[in-house]
Design an enzyme around this catalytic site. Structure first.
Site, PDB file in Angstrom:
ATOM      1  N   GLU A   4       0.793  -1.237   0.000  1.00 21.00           N
ATOM      2  CA  GLU A   4       0.000   0.000   0.000  1.00 21.00           C
ATOM      3  C   GLU A   4       0.824   1.285   0.000  1.00 21.00           C
ATOM      4  O   GLU A   4       0.640   2.169   0.830  1.00 21.00           O
ATOM      5  CB  GLU A   4      -0.942  -0.016   1.218  1.00 21.00           C
ATOM      6  CG  GLU A   4      -1.866  -1.217   1.237  1.00 21.00           C
ATOM      7  CD  GLU A   4      -2.711  -1.312   2.501  1.00 21.00           C
ATOM      8  OE1 GLU A   4      -2.748  -0.341   3.279  1.00 21.00           O
ATOM      9  OE2 GLU A   4      -3.335  -2.370   2.712  1.00 21.00           O
ATOM     10  N   GLU A   7      -6.281 -10.713  -1.085  1.00 20.72           N
ATOM     11  CA  GLU A   7      -7.111 -10.449   0.101  1.00 20.72           C
ATOM     12  C   GLU A   7      -8.589 -10.315  -0.274  1.00 20.72           C
ATOM     13  O   GLU A   7      -9.283  -9.447   0.194  1.00 20.72           O
ATOM     14  CB  GLU A   7      -6.622  -9.186   0.833  1.00 20.72           C
ATOM     15  CG  GLU A   7      -5.153  -9.203   1.175  1.00 20.72           C
ATOM     16  CD  GLU A   7      -4.685  -7.963   1.909  1.00 20.72           C
ATOM     17  OE1 GLU A   7      -5.525  -7.189   2.398  1.00 20.72           O
ATOM     18  OE2 GLU A   7      -3.454  -7.763   2.010  1.00 20.72           O
TER      19      GLU A   7
HETATM   20  O1  G3I Z   1      -3.766  -7.918  19.130  1.00 22.33           O
HETATM   21  C1  G3I Z   1      -4.645  -6.941  19.674  1.00 22.33           C
HETATM   22  C2  G3I Z   1      -5.268  -7.455  20.951  1.00 22.33           C
HETATM   23  O2  G3I Z   1      -4.252  -7.669  21.917  1.00 22.33           O
HETATM   24  C3  G3I Z   1      -6.305  -6.448  21.473  1.00 22.33           C
HETATM   25  O3  G3I Z   1      -6.952  -6.985  22.614  1.00 22.33           O
HETATM   26  C4  G3I Z   1      -7.330  -6.206  20.338  1.00 22.33           C
HETATM   27  C5  G3I Z   1      -8.424  -5.236  20.748  1.00 22.33           C
HETATM   28  O4  G3I Z   1      -7.889  -3.905  20.695  1.00 22.33           O
HETATM   29  O5  G3I Z   1      -6.662  -5.658  19.152  1.00 22.33           O
HETATM   30  C6  G3I Z   1      -5.743  -6.642  18.649  1.00 22.33           C
HETATM   31  O6  G3I Z   1      -5.128  -6.114  17.503  1.00 22.33           O
HETATM   32  C7  G3I Z   1      -6.010  -5.991  16.371  1.00 22.33           C
HETATM   33  C8  G3I Z   1      -5.462  -6.881  15.252  1.00 22.33           C
HETATM   34  O7  G3I Z   1      -6.201  -6.701  14.028  1.00 22.33           O
HETATM   35  C9  G3I Z   1      -5.484  -8.343  15.644  1.00 22.33           C
HETATM   36  O8  G3I Z   1      -6.799  -8.750  15.872  1.00 22.33           O
HETATM   37  C10 G3I Z   1      -5.992  -4.536  15.916  1.00 22.33           C
HETATM   38  O9  G3I Z   1      -6.674  -3.748  16.891  1.00 22.33           O
HETATM   39  C11 G3I Z   1      -6.726  -4.401  14.570  1.00 22.33           C
HETATM   40  O10 G3I Z   1      -6.563  -3.075  14.047  1.00 22.33           O
HETATM   41  C12 G3I Z   1      -6.088  -5.367  13.558  1.00 22.33           C
HETATM   42  O11 G3I Z   1      -6.830  -5.267  12.344  1.00 22.33           O
HETATM   43  C13 G3I Z   1      -6.172  -5.874  11.220  1.00 22.33           C
HETATM   44  C14 G3I Z   1      -5.900  -4.765  10.179  1.00 22.33           C
HETATM   45  O12 G3I Z   1      -5.280  -5.356   9.024  1.00 22.33           O
HETATM   46  C15 G3I Z   1      -4.994  -3.702  10.749  1.00 22.33           C
HETATM   47  O13 G3I Z   1      -4.588  -2.830   9.682  1.00 22.33           O
HETATM   48  C16 G3I Z   1      -7.101  -6.914  10.616  1.00 22.33           C
HETATM   49  O14 G3I Z   1      -7.245  -8.000  11.510  1.00 22.33           O
HETATM   50  C17 G3I Z   1      -6.531  -7.420   9.289  1.00 22.33           C
HETATM   51  O15 G3I Z   1      -7.473  -8.243   8.627  1.00 22.33           O
HETATM   52  C18 G3I Z   1      -6.184  -6.253   8.372  1.00 22.33           C
HETATM   53  O16 G3I Z   1      -5.574  -6.747   7.216  1.00 22.33           O
HETATM   54  C19 G3I Z   1      -5.159  -5.747   6.263  1.00 22.33           C
HETATM   55  C20 G3I Z   1      -3.979  -6.326   5.508  1.00 22.33           C
HETATM   56  O17 G3I Z   1      -2.959  -6.695   6.403  1.00 22.33           O
HETATM   57  C21 G3I Z   1      -3.504  -5.359   4.445  1.00 22.33           C
HETATM   58  N1  G3I Z   1      -4.607  -5.001   3.528  1.00 22.33           N
HETATM   59  C22 G3I Z   1      -5.777  -4.435   4.215  1.00 22.33           C
HETATM   60  C23 G3I Z   1      -6.290  -5.434   5.242  1.00 22.33           C
HETATM   61  C24 G3I Z   1      -7.549  -4.911   5.911  1.00 22.33           C
HETATM   62  O18 G3I Z   1      -7.262  -3.753   6.693  1.00 22.33           O
END
Ligand code: G3I
Length: 404
Positions: free
Chosen positions: A221, A327
């Site tokens: 990105e 994705e």
């Molecule tokens: O690990 C913490 C946990 O300890 C905490 O309790 C919880 C609640 O706050 O958050 C957890 O982290 C989260 C993480 O996912 C794991 O679940 C983050 O807040 C959350 O922001 C994160 O979201 C991920 C996102 O990328 C972040 O940018 C999504 O799961 C994931 O599917 C998404 O994937 C991205 C690709 O890598 C790149 N392309 C876009 C795609 C969608 O955003």
């Protein structure tokens, strides 16, 4: 009916015990901008730490899940076309019924979060001796080990996601003494940190899991939603716009020969963004430092499959790159019949993917971004292939139908 259930349970148990054989298959106005990440050590969809599931025989299968062993297998239906992957989280790995379904259906593994920089960079160790680690930041591979052990044990091939990204990469990594209050380091120091991060990840994974990772999203990105490069990026800010070229130069230097190097982005099918991506990648192609283009494909039912197919062909024709759909998820719209429209669009997309293969386009991997709608980062959009009880959705049936 009882005999059928017993048979289904027995076959499910055999799959679970045998692990997931991977066959030797070869190989958006998109959703809103992906959420900015925070630390992602656990992937628990509800944010809670995923408890490792106790081994339990399929006969003790959690009653909230339906049987899945008798579903058509996507990885087998498309084995002559491309690898068929899923974004996998620790929750999926640690829940037997989820794990069983991903093993039954997919042969390519992408860690949804656990192989990203924030899950690997070790600030505690870095702060223990900032001078010693100034150009070579220490890494903690425990999260990556959890992913790669699972993938190896269950016969998946792995897409590494991701090395250089503006998101889910902690700000301290760009700072003097690894503390935000000190401000960012200079370009040369950051380039050393980038090179050493890429070197350590590629060398560690190759030494410990040779041949397991078939592709890395080297840069994710880097192009903005409006025009040109994404400026709100610590990489852009500290290194400058050539951070993408440098990342691929280092990746080529340290990657094993059998690991393909990809650029990955969302909205990559749209003409303006596609033009900017092609312009950015051309010199990297000329330098021989990139092998493929990853189209994330976080899209909706508005998508025109013909436009999508044209875009894929364009990347191949102009840059000669291998193509991965990395994705894929199709968010629903507000229409009553969204589920039928979703089924039809998934079917049209996979029909287009097969047509592209028949036209000689090297589309070698397609990954859906998650297992069930309830786990998806696109909350409430019902974008994936399975309901939360693991029942198959018409979306799944659309992909099965496209296989012919
Ligand atoms: O690990 C913490 C946990 O300890 C905490 O309790 C919880 C609640 O706050 O958050 C957890 O982290 C989260 C993480 O996912 C794991 O679940 C983050 O807040 C959350 O922001 C994160 O979201 C991920 C996102 O990328 C972040 O940018 C999504 O799961 C994931 O599917 C998404 O994937 C991205 C690709 O890598 C790149 N392309 C876009 C795609 C969608 O955003």
């Amino acid at each position: 009916m009882k005999k059928y259930r017993l048979l289904a349970m027995l076959s499910a148990a055999m799959i679970l015990l045998a692990g997931c054989g991977s066959d030797d298959s070869s190989s958006s106005a998109e959703a809103d901008k992906p959420a900015d990440g925070t630390s992602a050590v656990t992937d628990a969809s509800d944010g809670s730490e995923a408890e490792p599931a106790k081994d339990k025989p399929a006969s003790e299968r959690n009653s909230k899940f339906v049987e899945t062993a008798d579903y058509p297998k996507l990885k087998e239906l498309y084995k002559d076309d491309f690898k068929f992957g899923c974004a996998i989280s620790t929750t999926i790995q640690n829940t037997p019924e989820y794990s069983e379904l991903v093993c039954e259906q997919f042969n390519s593994y992408t860690a949804e979060n656990a192989m990203k920089p924030e899950a690997t960079l070790d600030q505690k160790e870095a702060l223990s001796d900032p001078d010693k680690y100034n150009e070579h930041v220490p890494l903690n591979f425990s999260n990556m080990k959890t992913c790669l052990d699972y993938a190896q044990e269950h016969g998946f091939a792995v897409r590494g996601h991701t090395l250089v990204w503006h998101s889910q990469t902690p700000e301290w990594f760009f700072c003097v003494g690894f503390q935000k209050k000190n401000g960012t380091v200079d370009r040369d120091t950051m380039l050393k940190r980038m090179e050493n991060y890429i070197k350590d990840v590629l060398e560690w994974t190759n030494e410990n899991y040779p041949g397991l990772i078939y592709a890395w999203d080297v840069v994710n990105e880097a192009i903005s939603d409006s025009k040109g490069m994404r400026k709100e990026s610590k990489w852009y800010e500290v290194v400058g716009e050539d951070f993408v070229q440098k990342a691929f130069e280092y990746a080529r230097k340290y990657a094993a020969a059998d690991v393909k190097l990809f650029y990955n982005d969302y909205n990559a099918y749209q003409s303006r963004k596609r033009k900017d991506i092609i312009e950015m990648l051309q010199p990297i192609v000329d330098a021989g430092n990139i092998d493929g283009m990853g189209l994330q494909s976080h899209v909706g039912l508005y998508l025109n499959p013909i436009e999508f197919k044209t875009a894929i062909k364009d990347y191949y024709k102009k840059l000669g790159l291998e193509i991965h759909i990395t994705e894929l998820d199709l968010g629903k719209d507000k229409s009553e019949d969204w589920e039928t429209k979703q089924e039809e669009l998934y079917k049209k997309l996979f029909t287009a993917f097969k047509e592209l293969k028949a036209d000689g386009v090297p589309l070698t991997s397609v990954t859906v971004w998650g297992l069930t709608d309830g786990m998806s980062w696109r909350k409430g959009e019902n974008a994936l292939l399975f309901n939360d009880d693991l029942s198959r959705k018409p979306a799944f049936d659309g992909i099965v139908a496209a296989a012919g």
